[in-house]
Scaffold this active site. Structure first.
Site, mmCIF file in Angstrom:
data_model
loop_
_atom_site.group_PDB
_atom_site.id
_atom_site.type_symbol
_atom_site.label_atom_id
_atom_site.label_comp_id
_atom_site.label_asym_id
_atom_site.label_seq_id
_atom_site.Cartn_x
_atom_site.Cartn_y
_atom_site.Cartn_z
ATOM 1 N N CYS A 1 -2.531 -3.186 8.502
ATOM 2 C CA CYS A 1 -1.990 -1.974 9.250
ATOM 3 C C CYS A 1 -1.517 -2.149 10.542
ATOM 4 C CB CYS A 1 -3.273 -1.217 9.101
ATOM 5 S SG CYS A 1 -4.065 -1.209 7.508
ATOM 6 N N CYS B 1 0.938 -1.274 0.025
ATOM 7 C CA CYS B 1 0.076 -0.152 -0.045
ATOM 8 C C CYS B 1 0.810 1.261 0.022
ATOM 9 C CB CYS B 1 -0.887 -0.088 1.340
ATOM 10 S SG CYS B 1 -0.118 0.014 2.748
HETATM 11 FE FE1 FES Z 1 -1.573 0.474 4.284
HETATM 12 FE FE2 FES Z 1 -3.548 0.305 6.130
HETATM 13 S S1 FES Z 1 -3.651 0.368 4.029
HETATM 14 S S2 FES Z 1 -1.134 0.553 6.315
#
Ligand code: FES
Length: 130
Positions: A105, A36
């Site tokens: 996360c 991400c």
């Molecule tokens: Fe990347 Fe939550 S989407 S840490």
């Protein structure tokens, strides 16, 4: 399907605790999630083996901010050895849960704490601080 976040997650996202940097930190850890692209940086002040201050900067999603906020709250006042045992599971439990797709996360929060403690140990010749 809409994701639901607990009250605690929403609270820590809207009012994150311990945001910022510590100029003369004793340990600093930076971790990121390659998928991400989110980044978390953790700063610790350690005195006599005890974490006296913890601050963080997270460039990431709401769950990453909420978990880093909760993680700093959980390790403040703790001994290094206890803080090293902090798991993402414990952080998630303290937040009353996270949607499954957001569990990664919380791993970032665990890794950031560990990286900062490792930095402290490498600066201090691997001492536990006692
Ligand atoms: Fe990347 Fe939550 S989407 S840490």
């Amino acid at each position: 399907m809409a994701m639901t976040y607990s009250e605690k997650v929403r609270d820590h996202f809207a009012h994150p605790r311990n945001v910022g940097t510590i100029e003369d930190a004793d340990g600093v850890g930076e971790v990121g999630n390659a998928v991400c692209g989110d980044i978390m940086k953790m700063y610790l002040k350690i005195d006599d083996g005890i974490i006296t201050d913890a601050k963080f900067n997270t460039f990431g999603c709401g769950a990453a901010i909420a978990t880093s906020s909760m993680a700093t709250e959980m390790i403040r006042g703790k001994r290094i050895e206890e803080a090293e045992k902090l798991t993402n599971k414990a952080v998630v439990e303290a937040l009353d849960g996270l949607p499954p797709v957001k569990l990664h996360c919380s791993v970032l929060a665990e890794e950031a704490v560990r990286a900062a403690l490792e930095d402290y140990r490498s600066r201090n010749g691997n001492r536990s601080g006692t």
